[in-house]
Write a protein that holds these residues in place. Sequence first.
Motif, PDB file in Angstrom:
ATOM      1  N   SER B  34      -3.548  -5.680  -4.623  1.00  9.90           N
ATOM      2  CA  SER B  34      -2.074  -5.576  -4.697  1.00  9.90           C
ATOM      3  C   SER B  34      -1.342  -4.588  -3.305  1.00  9.90           C
ATOM      4  N   PHE B  35      -0.738  -3.618  -3.644  1.00  8.92           N
ATOM      5  CA  PHE B  35       0.051  -3.438  -2.838  1.00  8.92           C
ATOM      6  C   PHE B  35      -1.543  -2.664  -1.882  1.00  8.92           C
ATOM      7  N   PHE B  36      -1.901  -1.693  -2.950  1.00  3.65           N
ATOM      8  CA  PHE B  36      -2.682  -0.589  -1.985  1.00  3.65           C
ATOM      9  C   PHE B  36      -3.808  -0.837  -0.473  1.00  3.65           C
ATOM     10  N   ASP B  37      -3.686  -0.038  -0.161  1.00  2.00           N
ATOM     11  CA  ASP B  37      -4.875   0.151   0.831  1.00  2.00           C
ATOM     12  C   ASP B  37      -6.087   0.922  -0.301  1.00  2.00           C
ATOM     13  N   PHE B  38      -6.496   0.773  -0.733  1.00  2.00           N
ATOM     14  CA  PHE B  38      -7.299   2.079  -1.818  1.00  2.00           C
ATOM     15  C   PHE B  38      -8.775   1.791  -0.269  1.00  2.00           C
ATOM     16  N   PRO B  39      -9.114   3.455  -0.151  1.00  2.00           N
ATOM     17  CA  PRO B  39      -9.758   3.810   0.043  1.00  2.00           C
ATOM     18  C   PRO B  39     -11.891   3.848  -0.213  1.00  2.00           C
ATOM     19  N   ILE B  40     -11.974   3.423   0.198  1.00  2.00           N
ATOM     20  CA  ILE B  40     -13.590   3.209  -0.384  1.00  2.00           C
ATOM     21  C   ILE B  40     -14.001   4.267  -0.757  1.00  2.00           C
ATOM     22  N   THR B  41     -14.448   5.060  -1.723  1.00  2.00           N
ATOM     23  CA  THR B  41     -14.839   6.060  -1.618  1.00  2.00           C
ATOM     24  C   THR B  41     -16.319   6.161  -2.686  1.00  2.00           C
ATOM     25  N   LYS B  42     -17.265   7.613  -2.640  1.00  2.00           N
ATOM     26  CA  LYS B  42     -18.287   6.910  -3.829  1.00  2.00           C
ATOM     27  C   LYS B  42     -18.097   7.663  -4.641  1.00  2.00           C
ATOM     28  N   ASN B  43     -16.919   8.508  -5.372  1.00  2.00           N
ATOM     29  CA  ASN B  43     -17.204   8.810  -6.133  1.00  2.00           C
ATOM     30  C   ASN B  43     -15.355   8.785  -6.630  1.00  2.00           C
ATOM     31  N   CYS B  44     -14.842   7.962  -7.510  1.00  2.00           N
ATOM     32  CA  CYS B  44     -13.814   8.265  -8.055  1.00  2.00           C
ATOM     33  C   CYS B  44     -13.497   7.802  -9.331  1.00  2.00           C
ATOM     34  N   ASN B  45     -12.289   8.079  -9.946  1.00  2.00           N
ATOM     35  CA  ASN B  45     -12.247   8.279 -11.615  1.00  2.00           C
ATOM     36  C   ASN B  45     -10.795   7.308 -11.753  1.00  2.00           C
ATOM     37  N   TYR B  46     -11.381   5.845 -11.698  1.00  2.00           N
ATOM     38  CA  TYR B  46     -10.796   5.084 -11.600  1.00  2.00           C
ATOM     39  C   TYR B  46      -9.392   4.818 -12.481  1.00  2.00           C
ATOM     40  N   HIS B  47      -9.776   5.580 -14.379  1.00  2.00           N
ATOM     41  CA  HIS B  47      -8.562   5.039 -14.868  1.00  2.00           C
ATOM     42  C   HIS B  47      -7.784   5.675 -14.679  1.00  2.00           C
ATOM     43  N   ARG B  48      -7.881   7.146 -14.405  1.00  2.00           N
ATOM     44  CA  ARG B  48      -6.673   7.429 -14.365  1.00  2.00           C
ATOM     45  C   ARG B  48      -5.726   7.202 -12.853  1.00  2.00           C
ATOM     46  N   ARG B  49      -6.512   6.670 -11.502  1.00  2.00           N
ATOM     47  CA  ARG B  49      -6.112   6.188  -9.870  1.00  2.00           C
ATOM     48  C   ARG B  49      -5.272   5.310 -10.954  1.00  2.00           C
ATOM     49  N   ILE B  50      -5.558   3.983 -11.478  1.00  2.00           N
ATOM     50  CA  ILE B  50      -5.131   3.253 -11.853  1.00  2.00           C
ATOM     51  C   ILE B  50      -4.046   3.113 -12.822  1.00  2.00           C
ATOM     52  N   PHE B  51      -3.343   4.168 -13.515  1.00  2.00           N
ATOM     53  CA  PHE B  51      -2.516   4.479 -14.404  1.00  2.00           C
ATOM     54  C   PHE B  51      -1.375   5.442 -13.101  1.00  2.00           C
ATOM     55  N   ALA B  52      -1.987   6.129 -12.393  1.00  2.00           N
ATOM     56  CA  ALA B  52      -1.360   6.962 -11.456  1.00  2.00           C
ATOM     57  C   ALA B  52      -0.526   6.150 -10.757  1.00  2.00           C
ATOM     58  N   TYR B  53      -1.074   5.062 -10.617  1.00  2.00           N
ATOM     59  CA  TYR B  53      -1.073   4.164  -9.175  1.00  2.00           C
ATOM     60  C   TYR B  53      -0.089   2.925  -9.937  1.00  2.00           C
ATOM     61  N   ASN B  54      -0.097   2.477 -10.978  1.00  2.00           N
ATOM     62  CA  ASN B  54       1.322   1.807 -11.803  1.00  2.00           C
ATOM     63  C   ASN B  54       2.341   2.710 -11.719  1.00  2.00           C
ATOM     64  N   THR B  55       2.219   3.882 -12.122  1.00  2.00           N
ATOM     65  CA  THR B  55       2.938   5.232 -12.592  1.00  2.00           C
ATOM     66  C   THR B  55       4.109   4.710 -11.221  1.00  2.00           C
ATOM     67  N   LEU B  56       3.542   4.997 -10.396  1.00  2.00           N
ATOM     68  CA  LEU B  56       4.069   5.187  -8.430  1.00  2.00           C
ATOM     69  C   LEU B  56       5.093   3.915  -8.358  1.00  2.00           C
ATOM     70  N   MET B  57       3.984   3.355  -8.743  1.00  2.00           N
ATOM     71  CA  MET B  57       4.924   2.360  -8.543  1.00  2.00           C
ATOM     72  C   MET B  57       6.410   1.373  -9.415  1.00  2.00           C
ATOM     73  N   LYS B  58       5.359   1.979  -9.822  1.00  2.00           N
ATOM     74  CA  LYS B  58       7.274   1.834 -11.243  1.00  2.00           C
ATOM     75  C   LYS B  58       8.217   3.052 -10.285  1.00  2.00           C
ATOM     76  N   LEU B  59       7.702   3.731 -10.470  1.00  2.00           N
ATOM     77  CA  LEU B  59       8.764   5.383  -9.537  1.00  2.00           C
ATOM     78  C   LEU B  59       9.226   4.865  -8.427  1.00  2.00           C
ATOM     79  N   ILE B  60       9.042   3.922  -7.594  1.00  2.00           N
ATOM     80  CA  ILE B  60       9.268   3.802  -5.965  1.00  2.00           C
ATOM     81  C   ILE B  60      10.034   2.144  -6.459  1.00  2.00           C
ATOM     82  N   ARG B  61       9.538   2.017  -7.604  1.00  2.00           N
ATOM     83  CA  ARG B  61      10.850   0.432  -7.723  1.00  2.00           C
ATOM     84  C   ARG B  61      11.985   0.736  -8.110  1.00  2.00           C
ATOM     85  N   LYS B  62      11.678   1.958  -9.141  1.00  2.00           N
ATOM     86  CA  LYS B  62      12.680   2.156  -9.685  1.00  2.00           C
ATOM     87  C   LYS B  62      14.016   3.026  -8.390  1.00  2.00           C
ATOM     88  N   ASN B  63      13.346   3.923  -7.630  1.00  2.00           N
ATOM     89  CA  ASN B  63      14.347   3.876  -6.943  1.00  2.00           C
ATOM     90  C   ASN B  63      13.698   3.609  -5.054  1.00  2.00           C
TER      91      ASN B  63
END
Lengths: 71, 186
Positions: B34-63
Amino acid sequence: MTAELKLIEDIMDLDEGTLTTDSILDDYDDWDSMTKLSLIALAKNKFSKDLNIEIVRGFITAGDICNFLNS
Amino acid sequence: MIKYLIKKIPKYFIQFPFFPQISEKKIYKFFENSFFDFPITKNCNYHRRIFAYNTLMKLIRKNIASPHNFLYNEYGRIDTQNGDFYVNISYSGDYIAVILSDCPVGIDIQKVRRRNDILMKHIGVNCKNLSDFSATQIFSQKESFSKALSQGLNMDFNKIIIKNACTHNITINDDYVCAYTKGEKR
Protein backbone atom coordinates in the motif's frame (compact mmCIF):
# COMPACT_ATOMS: atom_id res chain seq x y z
CA MET A 1 1.02 -10.97 41.92
CA THR A 2 -2.66 -10.49 42.84
CA ALA A 3 -2.06 -7.05 44.33
CA GLU A 4 -0.21 -5.90 41.21
CA LEU A 5 -2.89 -7.30 38.92
CA LYS A 6 -5.48 -5.40 40.92
CA LEU A 7 -3.53 -2.19 40.43
CA ILE A 8 -3.27 -2.83 36.68
CA GLU A 9 -7.03 -3.54 36.54
CA ASP A 10 -7.58 -0.30 38.38
CA ILE A 11 -5.62 1.84 35.92
CA MET A 12 -7.25 0.04 32.97
CA ASP A 13 -10.69 0.60 34.49
CA LEU A 14 -11.40 -3.14 34.40
CA ASP A 15 -13.50 -5.17 36.82
CA GLU A 16 -11.60 -6.95 39.58
CA GLY A 17 -10.56 -10.45 38.57
CA THR A 18 -10.54 -9.70 34.83
CA LEU A 19 -6.79 -10.07 34.40
CA THR A 20 -4.55 -13.04 34.97
CA THR A 21 -0.80 -13.12 34.54
CA ASP A 22 -1.36 -14.71 31.10
CA SER A 23 -3.75 -12.01 29.87
CA ILE A 24 -2.53 -10.50 26.59
CA LEU A 25 -2.55 -6.73 27.02
CA ASP A 26 -3.34 -6.02 23.37
CA ASP A 27 -6.59 -7.95 23.74
CA TYR A 28 -7.95 -5.15 25.89
CA ASP A 29 -9.29 -1.91 24.41
CA ASP A 30 -8.15 -0.07 27.51
CA TRP A 31 -4.49 -0.92 26.97
CA ASP A 32 -3.98 2.50 25.43
CA SER A 33 -1.80 5.57 25.80
CA MET A 34 -3.53 6.69 28.98
CA THR A 35 -3.06 3.30 30.61
CA LYS A 36 0.58 3.20 29.54
CA LEU A 37 1.33 6.59 31.06
CA SER A 38 -0.67 5.68 34.17
CA LEU A 39 1.50 2.60 34.50
CA ILE A 40 4.67 4.70 34.31
CA ALA A 41 3.25 7.00 37.01
CA LEU A 42 2.20 4.04 39.15
CA ALA A 43 5.60 2.36 38.90
CA LYS A 44 7.32 5.54 40.00
CA ASN A 45 4.86 6.45 42.72
CA LYS A 46 4.16 3.09 44.34
CA PHE A 47 7.14 0.93 43.40
CA SER A 48 9.91 3.54 43.01
CA LYS A 49 10.69 2.07 39.58
CA ASP A 50 11.79 4.07 36.59
CA LEU A 51 9.71 2.88 33.70
CA ASN A 52 9.80 4.36 30.22
CA ILE A 53 7.55 3.98 27.23
CA GLU A 54 9.98 1.70 25.39
CA ILE A 55 9.89 -0.80 28.25
CA VAL A 56 6.08 -0.52 28.45
CA ARG A 57 5.77 -1.26 24.72
CA GLY A 58 7.69 -4.46 25.33
CA PHE A 59 5.12 -5.81 27.80
CA ILE A 60 3.03 -8.53 26.21
CA THR A 61 1.10 -9.96 29.16
CA ALA A 62 -0.10 -8.61 32.48
CA GLY A 63 2.43 -10.99 34.04
CA ASP A 64 5.26 -9.10 32.33
CA ILE A 65 4.18 -5.94 34.14
CA CYS A 66 3.92 -7.76 37.48
CA ASN A 67 7.40 -9.23 36.99
CA PHE A 68 8.81 -5.78 36.25
CA LEU A 69 7.14 -4.21 39.27
CA ASN A 70 8.41 -6.99 41.53
CA SER A 71 11.94 -7.13 40.11
CA MET B 1 -5.65 24.39 6.81
CA ILE B 2 -7.05 21.77 9.18
CA LYS B 3 -9.22 18.87 8.09
CA TYR B 4 -10.20 16.11 10.44
CA LEU B 5 -12.50 13.12 10.52
CA ILE B 6 -13.80 11.30 13.55
CA LYS B 7 -15.49 8.01 12.89
CA LYS B 8 -17.03 5.24 14.89
CA ILE B 9 -15.53 1.92 13.84
CA PRO B 10 -18.36 -0.13 12.33
CA LYS B 11 -19.07 -3.39 14.12
CA TYR B 12 -18.78 -5.35 10.87
CA PHE B 13 -15.20 -4.12 10.53
CA ILE B 14 -14.21 -5.49 13.92
CA GLN B 15 -16.21 -8.69 13.57
CA PHE B 16 -15.26 -9.45 9.97
CA PRO B 17 -14.35 -13.15 10.29
CA PHE B 18 -11.51 -13.00 7.79
CA PHE B 19 -9.41 -10.62 9.83
CA PRO B 20 -8.46 -12.64 12.91
CA GLN B 21 -7.13 -15.39 10.64
CA ILE B 22 -4.66 -13.17 8.83
CA SER B 23 -1.12 -13.77 9.95
CA GLU B 24 1.05 -10.84 10.98
CA LYS B 25 3.24 -11.56 7.94
CA LYS B 26 0.28 -11.08 5.60
CA ILE B 27 -0.69 -7.86 7.32
CA TYR B 28 2.84 -6.53 6.86
CA LYS B 29 2.61 -7.58 3.21
CA PHE B 30 -0.64 -5.65 2.87
CA PHE B 31 1.02 -2.52 4.16
CA GLU B 32 4.13 -3.06 2.05
CA ASN B 33 1.94 -3.06 -1.05
CA SER B 34 0.00 0.00 0.00
CA PHE B 35 1.05 3.61 0.25
CA PHE B 36 2.32 3.17 3.77
CA ASP B 37 5.61 2.39 5.38
CA PHE B 38 4.26 0.38 8.25
CA PRO B 39 6.49 0.21 11.30
CA ILE B 40 7.14 -3.35 12.35
CA THR B 41 6.14 -3.38 15.98
CA LYS B 42 5.28 -6.18 18.31
CA ASN B 43 2.06 -4.74 19.62
CA CYS B 44 -0.47 -3.53 17.07
CA ASN B 45 -4.18 -3.20 17.01
CA TYR B 46 -4.64 -4.00 13.37
CA HIS B 47 -8.38 -3.55 13.06
CA ARG B 48 -8.31 0.01 14.30
CA ARG B 49 -5.10 0.86 12.48
CA ILE B 50 -6.37 -0.37 9.14
CA PHE B 51 -9.67 1.46 9.61
CA ALA B 52 -7.83 4.63 10.62
CA TYR B 53 -5.46 4.46 7.64
CA ASN B 54 -8.37 3.88 5.25
CA THR B 55 -10.13 6.91 6.69
CA LEU B 56 -6.96 8.96 6.46
CA MET B 57 -6.50 8.03 2.82
CA LYS B 58 -10.05 9.17 2.09
CA LEU B 59 -9.29 12.48 3.78
CA ILE B 60 -6.06 12.89 1.79
CA ARG B 61 -7.69 11.97 -1.53
CA LYS B 62 -10.45 14.47 -0.87
CA ASN B 63 -8.13 17.32 0.05
CA ILE B 64 -4.80 16.66 -1.66
CA ALA B 65 -4.34 15.80 -5.31
CA SER B 66 -1.70 13.10 -5.18
CA PRO B 67 -1.09 10.33 -2.68
CA HIS B 68 2.08 10.54 -0.62
CA ASN B 69 4.26 7.98 1.04
CA PHE B 70 4.34 8.09 4.79
CA LEU B 71 7.53 7.81 6.75
CA TYR B 72 7.98 7.27 10.44
CA ASN B 73 10.30 9.28 12.61
CA GLU B 74 12.54 7.93 15.35
CA TYR B 75 9.57 7.83 17.75
CA GLY B 76 7.48 5.72 15.38
CA ARG B 77 5.17 8.61 14.48
CA ILE B 78 4.03 9.39 10.97
CA ASP B 79 6.05 12.02 9.19
CA THR B 80 5.49 13.14 5.62
CA GLN B 81 8.15 12.73 3.02
CA ASN B 82 8.28 16.26 1.70
CA GLY B 83 6.74 18.32 4.45
CA ASP B 84 3.89 19.62 2.27
CA PHE B 85 1.32 18.37 4.70
CA TYR B 86 1.12 16.64 8.03
CA VAL B 87 -1.12 13.86 9.21
CA ASN B 88 -1.86 12.20 12.50
CA ILE B 89 -4.17 9.45 13.71
CA SER B 90 -5.58 8.34 17.03
CA TYR B 91 -7.94 5.64 18.21
CA SER B 92 -9.67 4.74 21.42
CA GLY B 93 -12.51 2.33 22.12
CA ASP B 94 -14.94 2.42 19.22
CA TYR B 95 -13.64 5.61 17.64
CA ILE B 96 -10.81 6.71 15.39
CA ALA B 97 -9.73 10.27 14.62
CA VAL B 98 -7.56 11.38 11.71
CA ILE B 99 -6.28 14.86 10.91
CA LEU B 100 -4.58 16.55 7.98
CA SER B 101 -2.91 19.96 8.02
CA ASP B 102 -0.33 22.14 6.32
CA CYS B 103 1.38 22.56 9.73
CA PRO B 104 2.70 19.96 12.19
CA VAL B 105 -0.38 18.56 13.86
CA GLY B 106 -1.37 16.07 16.53
CA ILE B 107 -4.75 14.60 17.38
CA ASP B 108 -5.83 12.47 20.30
CA ILE B 109 -9.11 10.78 21.04
CA GLN B 110 -9.80 9.19 24.42
CA LYS B 111 -12.61 7.22 25.94
CA VAL B 112 -13.53 8.98 29.19
CA ARG B 113 -12.04 7.04 32.08
CA ARG B 114 -12.18 7.25 35.84
CA ARG B 115 -9.85 10.02 37.02
CA ASN B 116 -6.47 8.65 38.05
CA ASP B 117 -4.92 11.01 40.57
CA ILE B 118 -1.44 9.46 40.29
CA LEU B 119 -1.49 9.99 36.54
CA MET B 120 -2.78 13.55 36.90
CA LYS B 121 0.03 14.37 39.32
CA HIS B 122 2.53 12.73 36.97
CA ILE B 123 1.45 14.97 34.08
CA GLY B 124 1.42 18.10 36.24
CA VAL B 125 -2.32 18.60 36.65
CA ASN B 126 -3.96 19.71 39.87
CA CYS B 127 -6.89 17.33 39.71
CA LYS B 128 -8.80 18.48 42.78
CA ASN B 129 -12.45 18.98 41.75
CA LEU B 130 -11.82 17.78 38.20
CA SER B 131 -14.50 15.55 36.72
CA ASP B 132 -13.57 12.32 34.93
CA PHE B 133 -14.48 14.04 31.66
CA SER B 134 -12.28 17.09 32.32
CA ALA B 135 -9.34 15.02 33.51
CA THR B 136 -9.50 12.88 30.36
CA GLN B 137 -9.81 16.02 28.25
CA ILE B 138 -6.65 17.54 29.75
CA PHE B 139 -4.77 14.31 29.12
CA SER B 140 -6.04 14.31 25.54
CA GLN B 141 -4.92 17.91 25.00
CA LYS B 142 -1.45 17.11 26.31
CA GLU B 143 -1.16 14.02 24.17
CA SER B 144 -2.24 15.90 21.04
CA PHE B 145 0.47 18.47 21.84
CA SER B 146 3.15 15.78 22.20
CA LYS B 147 2.00 14.20 18.94
CA ALA B 148 2.19 17.55 17.13
CA LEU B 149 5.87 17.55 18.12
CA SER B 150 6.11 13.97 16.79
CA GLN B 151 7.13 12.68 20.21
CA GLY B 152 3.99 11.04 21.60
CA LEU B 153 4.45 9.27 24.91
CA ASN B 154 8.22 9.79 24.79
CA MET B 155 7.63 13.38 25.88
CA ASP B 156 7.44 14.48 29.51
CA PHE B 157 3.76 15.51 29.82
CA ASN B 158 4.59 17.45 32.96
CA LYS B 159 6.38 20.04 30.82
CA ILE B 160 3.45 20.58 28.44
CA ILE B 161 1.51 23.75 29.04
CA ILE B 162 -1.65 23.91 26.99
CA LYS B 163 -2.40 27.14 25.20
CA ASN B 164 -5.87 27.62 23.77
CA ALA B 165 -4.46 29.30 20.68
CA CYS B 166 -2.96 26.09 19.37
CA THR B 167 -4.87 23.29 21.13
CA HIS B 168 -8.58 22.79 20.48
CA ASN B 169 -11.18 20.40 21.80
CA ILE B 170 -13.53 18.55 19.46
CA THR B 171 -16.90 17.65 20.90
CA ILE B 172 -18.00 14.06 20.28
CA ASN B 173 -20.27 12.89 23.10
CA ASP B 174 -20.22 12.36 26.89
CA ASP B 175 -18.13 9.19 26.62
CA TYR B 176 -15.29 10.40 24.40
CA VAL B 177 -13.05 13.45 24.28
CA CYS B 178 -10.88 14.60 21.42
CA ALA B 179 -8.32 17.37 21.02
CA TYR B 180 -5.93 18.51 18.34
CA THR B 181 -2.87 20.74 18.41
CA LYS B 182 -1.66 22.69 15.42
CA GLY B 183 1.98 23.71 15.47
CA GLU B 184 3.92 26.39 13.64
CA LYS B 185 4.78 26.03 9.97
CA ARG B 186 8.36 24.84 9.54
